[in-house]
Enzyme design. Structure first.
Site, PDB file in Angstrom:
ATOM      1  N   SER A 124       6.527 -10.146  -6.594  1.00  0.00           N
ATOM      2  CA  SER A 124       7.613 -10.213  -5.296  1.00  0.00           C
ATOM      3  C   SER A 124       8.561 -11.010  -5.822  1.00  0.00           C
ATOM      4  O   SER A 124       7.793 -12.017  -5.872  1.00  0.00           O
ATOM      5  CB  SER A 124       6.772 -10.431  -4.228  1.00  0.00           C
ATOM      6  OG  SER A 124       7.117 -10.579  -3.140  1.00  0.00           O
ATOM      7  N   TYR A 148       0.188 -15.629   0.752  1.00  0.00           N
ATOM      8  CA  TYR A 148       0.549 -14.205   0.284  1.00  0.00           C
ATOM      9  C   TYR A 148       1.542 -14.705  -1.112  1.00  0.00           C
ATOM     10  O   TYR A 148       0.756 -13.771  -2.115  1.00  0.00           O
ATOM     11  CB  TYR A 148       1.778 -13.679   1.075  1.00  0.00           C
ATOM     12  CG  TYR A 148       1.605 -12.228   0.603  1.00  0.00           C
ATOM     13  CD1 TYR A 148       0.897 -11.033  -0.251  1.00  0.00           C
ATOM     14  CD2 TYR A 148       3.320 -12.294   0.270  1.00  0.00           C
ATOM     15  CE1 TYR A 148       1.698 -10.303  -0.774  1.00  0.00           C
ATOM     16  CE2 TYR A 148       3.634 -11.089  -0.728  1.00  0.00           C
ATOM     17  CZ  TYR A 148       3.541  -9.911  -1.162  1.00  0.00           C
ATOM     18  OH  TYR A 148       4.119  -9.584  -1.829  1.00  0.00           O
ATOM     19  N   LYS A 152       0.157 -13.714  -4.936  1.00  0.00           N
ATOM     20  CA  LYS A 152       0.763 -13.037  -6.094  1.00  0.00           C
ATOM     21  C   LYS A 152       1.131 -14.029  -7.320  1.00  0.00           C
ATOM     22  O   LYS A 152       1.315 -13.835  -8.304  1.00  0.00           O
ATOM     23  CB  LYS A 152       2.594 -13.089  -5.672  1.00  0.00           C
ATOM     24  CG  LYS A 152       2.193 -11.749  -4.740  1.00  0.00           C
ATOM     25  CD  LYS A 152       1.800 -10.101  -5.347  1.00  0.00           C
ATOM     26  CE  LYS A 152       1.851 -10.109  -4.762  1.00  0.00           C
ATOM     27  NZ  LYS A 152       0.989  -8.401  -4.962  1.00  0.00           N
TER      28      LYS A 152
HETATM   29  P1  NAD Z   1       0.563  -0.797   0.746  1.00  0.00           P
HETATM   30  O1  NAD Z   1      -0.555  -1.264   1.639  1.00  0.00           O
HETATM   31  O2  NAD Z   1       1.251   0.938   1.667  1.00  0.00           O
HETATM   32  O3  NAD Z   1      -0.409  -0.328  -0.032  1.00  0.00           O
HETATM   33  C1  NAD Z   1      -1.932  -1.420  -0.804  1.00  0.00           C
HETATM   34  C2  NAD Z   1      -2.499  -0.161  -1.722  1.00  0.00           C
HETATM   35  O4  NAD Z   1      -2.965  -0.332  -1.562  1.00  0.00           O
HETATM   36  C3  NAD Z   1      -3.289   0.218   0.105  1.00  0.00           C
HETATM   37  O5  NAD Z   1      -3.476   2.066  -0.044  1.00  0.00           O
HETATM   38  C4  NAD Z   1      -4.236  -0.189   0.232  1.00  0.00           C
HETATM   39  O6  NAD Z   1      -5.613   0.604   1.289  1.00  0.00           O
HETATM   40  C5  NAD Z   1      -4.542  -0.305  -1.333  1.00  0.00           C
HETATM   41  N1  NAD Z   1      -6.139  -1.550  -1.043  1.00  0.00           N
HETATM   42  C6  NAD Z   1      -5.492  -2.710  -0.378  1.00  0.00           C
HETATM   43  N2  NAD Z   1      -6.450  -4.052  -0.851  1.00  0.00           N
HETATM   44  C7  NAD Z   1      -7.394  -2.691  -1.406  1.00  0.00           C
HETATM   45  C8  NAD Z   1      -8.741  -3.007  -1.598  1.00  0.00           C
HETATM   46  N3  NAD Z   1      -9.335  -4.042  -2.487  1.00  0.00           N
HETATM   47  N4  NAD Z   1      -9.077  -2.035  -3.121  1.00  0.00           N
HETATM   48  C9  NAD Z   1      -8.289  -0.792  -3.198  1.00  0.00           C
HETATM   49  N5  NAD Z   1      -7.590  -0.738  -2.792  1.00  0.00           N
HETATM   50  C10 NAD Z   1      -6.903  -1.319  -1.666  1.00  0.00           C
HETATM   51  O7  NAD Z   1       1.737  -1.749   0.325  1.00  0.00           O
HETATM   52  P2  NAD Z   1       2.636  -0.911  -0.838  1.00  0.00           P
HETATM   53  O8  NAD Z   1       4.304  -1.514   0.330  1.00  0.00           O
HETATM   54  O9  NAD Z   1       2.842  -0.254  -1.366  1.00  0.00           O
HETATM   55  O10 NAD Z   1       2.316  -2.366  -1.928  1.00  0.00           O
HETATM   56  C11 NAD Z   1       1.577  -2.271  -3.302  1.00  0.00           C
HETATM   57  C12 NAD Z   1       1.801  -3.278  -4.074  1.00  0.00           C
HETATM   58  O11 NAD Z   1       3.360  -3.914  -4.112  1.00  0.00           O
HETATM   59  C13 NAD Z   1       1.325  -4.473  -3.508  1.00  0.00           C
HETATM   60  O12 NAD Z   1       0.642  -5.366  -4.217  1.00  0.00           O
HETATM   61  C14 NAD Z   1       2.395  -5.301  -2.850  1.00  0.00           C
HETATM   62  O13 NAD Z   1       1.824  -6.948  -2.238  1.00  0.00           O
HETATM   63  C15 NAD Z   1       3.269  -5.010  -3.254  1.00  0.00           C
HETATM   64  N6  NAD Z   1       4.371  -5.959  -2.601  1.00  0.00           N
HETATM   65  C16 NAD Z   1       4.965  -4.899  -1.992  1.00  0.00           C
HETATM   66  C17 NAD Z   1       6.113  -4.742  -1.071  1.00  0.00           C
HETATM   67  C18 NAD Z   1       6.923  -4.364   0.444  1.00  0.00           C
HETATM   68  O14 NAD Z   1       7.569  -4.968   0.498  1.00  0.00           O
HETATM   69  N7  NAD Z   1       6.045  -2.963   0.251  1.00  0.00           N
HETATM   70  C19 NAD Z   1       7.039  -6.221  -1.966  1.00  0.00           C
HETATM   71  C20 NAD Z   1       6.653  -7.026  -3.160  1.00  0.00           C
HETATM   72  C21 NAD Z   1       5.292  -6.387  -3.567  1.00  0.00           C
HETATM   73  C1  UD1 Z   2       9.102  -9.728   4.299  1.00  0.00           C
HETATM   74  C2  UD1 Z   2       8.156 -10.681   2.915  1.00  0.00           C
HETATM   75  C3  UD1 Z   2       8.205 -10.901   1.640  1.00  0.00           C
HETATM   76  C4  UD1 Z   2       7.996  -9.705   1.195  1.00  0.00           C
HETATM   77  C5  UD1 Z   2       8.745  -7.863   2.021  1.00  0.00           C
HETATM   78  C6  UD1 Z   2       8.729  -7.330   1.516  1.00  0.00           C
HETATM   79  C7  UD1 Z   2       8.507 -12.954   5.137  1.00  0.00           C
HETATM   80  C8  UD1 Z   2       8.853 -14.088   5.304  1.00  0.00           C
HETATM   81  N1  UD1 Z   2       8.790 -12.531   3.846  1.00  0.00           N
HETATM   82  O1  UD1 Z   2      10.657 -10.113   3.146  1.00  0.00           O
HETATM   83  O2  UD1 Z   2       7.266 -12.000   1.348  1.00  0.00           O
HETATM   84  O3  UD1 Z   2       8.062  -9.250  -0.071  1.00  0.00           O
HETATM   85  O4  UD1 Z   2       9.028  -8.447   3.151  1.00  0.00           O
HETATM   86  O5  UD1 Z   2       9.895  -6.582   0.957  1.00  0.00           O
HETATM   87  O6  UD1 Z   2       7.445 -11.753   5.175  1.00  0.00           O
HETATM   88  N2  UD1 Z   2      14.020  -8.970  10.045  1.00  0.00           N
HETATM   89  C9  UD1 Z   2      15.069  -8.539  11.473  1.00  0.00           C
HETATM   90  N3  UD1 Z   2      14.125  -7.969  12.377  1.00  0.00           N
HETATM   91  C10 UD1 Z   2      13.235  -7.501  12.197  1.00  0.00           C
HETATM   92  C11 UD1 Z   2      12.527  -7.714  10.836  1.00  0.00           C
HETATM   93  C12 UD1 Z   2      13.689  -8.244  10.094  1.00  0.00           C
HETATM   94  O7  UD1 Z   2      16.169  -9.444  11.655  1.00  0.00           O
HETATM   95  O8  UD1 Z   2      12.457  -7.161  13.102  1.00  0.00           O
HETATM   96  C13 UD1 Z   2      15.031  -9.685   9.644  1.00  0.00           C
HETATM   97  C14 UD1 Z   2      14.902 -10.306   8.918  1.00  0.00           C
HETATM   98  O9  UD1 Z   2      15.170 -12.158   9.428  1.00  0.00           O
HETATM   99  C15 UD1 Z   2      15.456 -10.755   6.977  1.00  0.00           C
HETATM  100  C16 UD1 Z   2      15.933  -9.366   6.474  1.00  0.00           C
HETATM  101  O10 UD1 Z   2      15.797  -8.606   8.425  1.00  0.00           O
HETATM  102  O11 UD1 Z   2      16.428 -11.270   6.992  1.00  0.00           O
HETATM  103  C17 UD1 Z   2      14.675  -8.028   5.881  1.00  0.00           C
HETATM  104  O12 UD1 Z   2      13.339  -8.888   6.574  1.00  0.00           O
HETATM  105  P1  UD1 Z   2      11.938  -7.772   6.437  1.00  0.00           P
HETATM  106  O13 UD1 Z   2      11.902  -6.808   6.012  1.00  0.00           O
HETATM  107  O14 UD1 Z   2      10.847  -8.534   6.597  1.00  0.00           O
HETATM  108  O15 UD1 Z   2      12.042  -8.423   4.775  1.00  0.00           O
HETATM  109  P2  UD1 Z   2      11.551 -10.343   3.927  1.00  0.00           P
HETATM  110  O16 UD1 Z   2      11.476 -11.535   4.897  1.00  0.00           O
HETATM  111  O17 UD1 Z   2      12.909 -10.350   3.291  1.00  0.00           O
END
Ligand code: NAD
Ligand code: UD1
Length: 335
Positions: A124, A148, A152
């Site tokens: 991330s 978190y 990572k």
């Molecule tokens: P998500 O929660 O939708 O998907 C994660 C999946 O992993 C879920 O289906 C959950 O059931 C499964 N899971 C959790 N723990 C598990 C375990 N112990 N064994 C097997 N399955 C398990 O999340 P996502 O948004 O699809 O994110 C996927 C990955 O990307 C994560 O590692 C997350 O940290 C990373 N990531 C996500 C974002 C984001 O904004 N969505 C941003 C940066 C990084």
């Molecule tokens: C958040 C996580 C980051 C993670 C990412 C995944 C935090 C501090 N950071 O990032 O670790 O990797 O999600 O996508 O939680 N906002 C509002 N109102 C809301 C929600 C968000 O104004 O109800 C604003 C936030 O202040 C920010 C922007 O929208 O400026 C994006 O927020 P969000 O979608 O939560 O993502 P990040 O904070 O960038």
């Protein structure tokens, strides 16, 4: 290729499964369904008209993962499984380290035992902390302010040590910026169980009338309109980035690669609100609330390395992201 997707029924995993299966790969999804629903599997199958194997299990179960790797003759693993809520990680740090760090360690041991050495890891942009300069390139110093993010970073460091120690490994660390949107079909998308923490799922529920009003966390940041700026990336572009990373790992001699997956373009909260209003035809009521603890003002990627090395570049616009997120949300209202 035969590819195992841990966390494969989750938000990013399911979109990546569709992209990979449509490109002709054999896909196995492993998920404990702690944050996703089994109905996603039927949807991925319907979208791809392919056989998709599913294993209900925990990535920390080394024996099970080893068996899956062997039984399905897996060539590569994409490791999505994990927990991802920043606030929750502050309250439950051990759970975060157990699942994110312990889960990866267990997976790596199973992979080594099965002699599967190709891994793409979901990292991330949070590993960069508060940016020291913009756009953020992959050489930007890393620094995390919550469990978190640290989980990572620990995994990234563990993977770097492994790559340095054993030349068999081919590992790509993908640092995602802010993935949003959904598949164009509206069949799969992001639908958190609880009240969403993230901006776009929250806006989508306001547009659908399920939540009353968006809180905009701060309008006094040093940004053009005072609200936070992020690099939002369409989840299907992100999924395609995983396929490009796998292809690149197949032709490299180097063990470790780090790529930002973003668009290189930042949008403010209010710009996203306007784009969503346009895409949905709905008004999004909002009010300005205090800054959210831990938030940064601006974050966007330098995306050039992925383009040069992977031949991959995000294609979809903010309008596409909002339109697809809305299509998915509207399909949930109809269910
Ligand atoms: P998500 O929660 O939708 O998907 C994660 C999946 O992993 C879920 O289906 C959950 O059931 C499964 N899971 C959790 N723990 C598990 C375990 N112990 N064994 C097997 N399955 C398990 O999340 P996502 O948004 O699809 O994110 C996927 C990955 O990307 C994560 O590692 C997350 O940290 C990373 N990531 C996500 C974002 C984001 O904004 N969505 C941003 C940066 C990084
Ligand atoms: C958040 C996580 C980051 C993670 C990412 C995944 C935090 C501090 N950071 O990032 O670790 O990797 O999600 O996508 O939680 N906002 C509002 N109102 C809301 C929600 C968000 O104004 O109800 C604003 C936030 O202040 C920010 C922007 O929208 O400026 C994006 O927020 P969000 O979608 O939560 O993502 P990040 O904070 O960038």
């Amino acid at each position: 290729m035969n590819i195992l997707l841990t966390g494969g029924t989750g938000y990013i995993g399911s979109h990546t499964a569709v992209v990979l299966a449509q490109a002709g790969h054999q896909i196995v999804l492993l998920d404990n369904l702690s944050n996703s629903d089994i109905s996603v599997l039927a949807r991925v199958k319907a979208l791809t008209r392919s056989h998709i194997a599913f294993v209900h299990g925990d990535v920390r179960n080394q024996e099970l993962v080893h068996k899956v790797l062997m039984d399905h003759h897996i060539d590569a693993v994409i490791h999505f499984a994990g927990v991802k809520a920043v606030g929750e990680s502050v309250e439950q740090p051990l759970r975060y380290y157990d699942i994110n760090v312990g889960g990866t360690l267990s997976l790596l041991k199973a992979m080594r035992h099965a002699r599967v050495f190709t891994l793409v890891f979901s990292s991330s942009s949070t590993v960069y902390g508060n940016p020291q300069y913009l756009p953020i390139d992959e050489d930007h110093p890393t620094r995390c302010t919550n469990p978190y993010g640290r989980s990572k970073l620990h995994v990234e460091e563990m993977l770097a040590d492994l790559a340095a120690a054993d030349p068999h490994w081919r590992i790509a660390l993908l640092r995602y910026f802010n993935p949003i949107g959904a598949h164009d079909s509206g069949l799969i998308g992001e639908d958190p169980n609880d009240i969403p923490n993230n901006l776009v799922p929250y806006i989508a529920r306001v547009a659908a009338g399920k939540l009353e009003c968006l809180r905009v966390f701060g309008n006094d940041y040093p940004t053009p309109d005072g609200t936070g700026v992020r690099d939002y990336i369409h989840v299907v572009d992100l999924a395609e980035g995983h396929m490009a990373a796998l292809q690149a790992l197949a032709r490299t001699n180097q063990s470790l690669h780090v790529y930002n997956l973003g668009t290189g373009q930042g949008y403010s909260v209010l710009e996203v609100v306007r784009a969503f209003e346009q895409a949905s035809g709905k008004t999004i009521p909002y009010h300005i609330a205090p800054r959210r603890a831990g938030d940064i003002a601006t974050c966007y990627a330098q995306a050039a390395r992925a383009e040069a090395a992977l031949g991959w570049k995000a294609q979809r616009t903010l309008q596409d992201m909002c339109a697809s997120a809305w299509k998915f949300q509207a399909s949930l209202v109809l269910e």
